[in-house]
Design a protein around this motif. Structure first.
Motif, mmCIF file in Angstrom:
data_model
loop_
_atom_site.group_PDB
_atom_site.id
_atom_site.type_symbol
_atom_site.label_atom_id
_atom_site.label_comp_id
_atom_site.label_asym_id
_atom_site.label_seq_id
_atom_site.Cartn_x
_atom_site.Cartn_y
_atom_site.Cartn_z
ATOM 1 N N ARG A 84 0.852 -1.038 0.020
ATOM 2 C CA ARG A 84 -0.063 0.028 0.054
ATOM 3 C C ARG A 84 0.915 1.094 0.118
ATOM 4 O O ARG A 84 1.711 1.430 0.876
ATOM 5 C CB ARG A 84 -0.795 0.214 1.277
ATOM 6 N N MET A 85 0.691 1.922 -1.012
ATOM 7 C CA MET A 85 1.640 3.107 -1.218
ATOM 8 C C MET A 85 0.969 4.485 -0.969
ATOM 9 O O MET A 85 -0.147 4.584 -1.737
ATOM 10 C CB MET A 85 2.358 3.125 -2.638
ATOM 11 N N ALA A 86 1.718 5.415 -0.454
ATOM 12 C CA ALA A 86 0.824 6.546 -0.059
ATOM 13 C C ALA A 86 1.571 8.093 -0.990
ATOM 14 O O ALA A 86 2.877 7.670 -1.086
ATOM 15 C CB ALA A 86 0.730 7.165 1.109
ATOM 16 N N GLU A 157 -7.827 6.415 -3.923
ATOM 17 C CA GLU A 157 -7.146 5.316 -4.631
ATOM 18 C C GLU A 157 -6.924 5.523 -6.059
ATOM 19 O O GLU A 157 -8.154 5.634 -6.561
ATOM 20 C CB GLU A 157 -7.541 3.934 -4.222
ATOM 21 N N ILE A 158 -5.840 5.465 -6.700
ATOM 22 C CA ILE A 158 -5.562 5.232 -8.078
ATOM 23 C C ILE A 158 -5.557 3.674 -8.290
ATOM 24 O O ILE A 158 -4.852 2.806 -7.547
ATOM 25 C CB ILE A 158 -4.173 5.656 -8.566
ATOM 26 N N SER A 159 -6.228 3.385 -9.310
ATOM 27 C CA SER A 159 -6.344 1.727 -9.542
ATOM 28 C C SER A 159 -6.500 1.572 -11.131
ATOM 29 O O SER A 159 -6.807 2.177 -11.822
ATOM 30 C CB SER A 159 -7.494 1.195 -8.794
ATOM 31 N N HIS A 194 -2.243 0.302 -4.656
ATOM 32 C CA HIS A 194 -2.168 -1.037 -4.094
ATOM 33 C C HIS A 194 -1.385 -1.454 -5.213
ATOM 34 O O HIS A 194 -1.785 -1.216 -6.292
ATOM 35 C CB HIS A 194 -3.287 -1.870 -3.673
ATOM 36 N N VAL A 195 -0.273 -2.116 -4.991
ATOM 37 C CA VAL A 195 0.717 -2.991 -6.002
ATOM 38 C C VAL A 195 1.094 -4.230 -5.713
ATOM 39 O O VAL A 195 1.377 -4.281 -4.237
ATOM 40 C CB VAL A 195 1.715 -2.176 -6.737
ATOM 41 N N MET A 196 1.085 -5.386 -6.272
ATOM 42 C CA MET A 196 1.698 -6.512 -5.774
ATOM 43 C C MET A 196 3.177 -6.400 -5.440
ATOM 44 O O MET A 196 3.982 -5.861 -6.429
ATOM 45 C CB MET A 196 1.535 -7.723 -6.790
ATOM 46 N N SER A 197 3.622 -7.019 -4.386
ATOM 47 C CA SER A 197 5.035 -6.845 -4.043
ATOM 48 C C SER A 197 5.966 -7.218 -5.268
ATOM 49 O O SER A 197 7.133 -6.815 -5.271
ATOM 50 C CB SER A 197 5.262 -7.407 -2.639
ATOM 51 N N ALA A 198 5.479 -8.323 -5.627
ATOM 52 C CA ALA A 198 6.342 -8.661 -6.707
ATOM 53 C C ALA A 198 6.447 -8.191 -8.123
ATOM 54 O O ALA A 198 7.576 -8.243 -8.917
ATOM 55 C CB ALA A 198 5.882 -10.234 -7.191
ATOM 56 N N ASN A 199 5.503 -6.898 -8.117
ATOM 57 C CA ASN A 199 5.703 -6.368 -9.376
ATOM 58 C C ASN A 199 6.645 -5.281 -9.187
ATOM 59 O O ASN A 199 6.472 -3.899 -9.261
ATOM 60 C CB ASN A 199 4.242 -5.872 -9.616
ATOM 61 N N HIS A 214 3.748 2.826 2.288
ATOM 62 C CA HIS A 214 2.852 2.657 3.840
ATOM 63 C C HIS A 214 3.283 1.599 4.380
ATOM 64 O O HIS A 214 3.619 1.660 5.625
ATOM 65 C CB HIS A 214 1.523 3.191 3.356
ATOM 66 N N ARG A 215 2.708 0.594 3.884
ATOM 67 C CA ARG A 215 2.654 -0.924 4.545
ATOM 68 C C ARG A 215 2.892 -2.033 3.624
ATOM 69 O O ARG A 215 2.118 -1.749 2.453
ATOM 70 C CB ARG A 215 1.994 -0.916 5.715
ATOM 71 N N GLU A 216 3.547 -2.985 3.863
ATOM 72 C CA GLU A 216 3.289 -4.144 3.159
ATOM 73 C C GLU A 216 2.160 -5.122 3.979
ATOM 74 O O GLU A 216 2.207 -5.506 5.058
ATOM 75 C CB GLU A 216 4.565 -4.791 2.819
ATOM 76 N N VAL A 217 1.388 -5.956 3.142
ATOM 77 C CA VAL A 217 0.438 -6.619 3.642
ATOM 78 C C VAL A 217 0.150 -7.989 3.018
ATOM 79 O O VAL A 217 0.489 -8.030 1.812
ATOM 80 C CB VAL A 217 -1.112 -6.067 4.097
ATOM 81 N N VAL A 218 -0.124 -9.019 3.649
ATOM 82 C CA VAL A 218 -0.613 -10.046 3.040
ATOM 83 C C VAL A 218 -1.899 -10.032 2.282
ATOM 84 O O VAL A 218 -2.615 -9.348 2.717
ATOM 85 C CB VAL A 218 -0.635 -11.597 3.971
#
Length: 225
Positions: A84-86, A157-159, A194-199, A214-218
């Motif tokens: 989750r990026m801000a 959110e941008i999505s 939001h963006v997948m960590s692996a991307n 901001h934070r990384e979540v499962v």
């Protein structure tokens, strides 16, 4: 102390986007046809049992922040992590996509087809209803798009940022995001995404634009029925 963004999904679901959701006072989902996402007042302990009456057998949902064992009638099909990026960039951004076209109901099928091809995240045939979406076209063919999904408080959110593989490398994603950022910042909003960590490619683009982690979540894909 918890940050408002920590559970922004629930804040959106019980706030300005409540009309787009169904569920209980503990757990909710976007209504059928919208992005298949579940939010809970306590993301680490979602009460799936009480959500079951609002779901159809065979439906799949994204659910973030939860690592527990699924109850009867539910199963975990995928598990990964997302960022989750801000926004941490300047207070204004130039609009580099003034020639982008607004997307409306008449573009729903084309937007869904592009999302199913490129996998920008959970997307449904009604997702365009959740915010402003813009796209680039080749003739009448939609080849790139980006838009808005969740919002609560000052956060927007941008999505749905994606480009057809045949048209990548032309800067479409960056330009579309500049249009959304320009509009959101002018309204006094705080962009996030939001963006997948692996991307790593997408994460690099977002960092260059001015976003910070901001934070990384499962995040899990769960199936009902």
């Amino acid at each position: 102390m918890p940050h408002y963004l920590d559970n922004i999904i629930w804040q959106a679901f019980v706030g300005p986007q409540a009309r787009f959701t169904v569920g209980t006072d503990r757990i909710r989902r976007y209504a059928p046809g919208l992005s298949p996402i579940i939010g809970a007042v306590d993301p680490a302990r979602p009460d799936f049992g009480t959500l079951a009456p609002y779901c159809r057998p065979g439906e799949h949902f994204y659910c973030g922040g939860w690592r527990g064992t699924p109850p009867s009638g539910w199963k975990v099909e995928e598990e990964s992590t997302m960022c989750r990026m801000a926004w941490a960039g300047p207070p204004s951004v130039a609009d580099e996509a003034a020639d982008a076209r607004p997307l409306g109901p008449q573009h729903a099928a084309s937007a869904l087809a592009l999302a199913e091809l490129t996998h920008p995240g959970p997307f449904g045939p009604r997702t365009l209803e959740l915010g402003d979406y813009f796209g680039f076209f080749e003739g009448e063919r939609l080849v790139a798009m980006a838009g808005e999904r969740m919002h609560a408080g000052s956060y927007r959110e941008i999505s749905g940022v994606c480009t057809h593989p045949d048209f990548q490398g032309r800067g479409y994603a960056r330009r579309l995001m500049s249009r959304l950022l320009h509009r959101q910042l002018a309204r006094g909003e705080a962009p996030f995404l939001h963006v997948m960590s692996a991307n790593t490619h997408a994460r690099g683009l977002y960092e260059r634009l001015g976003f910070r982690l901001h934070r990384e979540v499962v995040v899990r894909v769960v199936a009902f029925g």
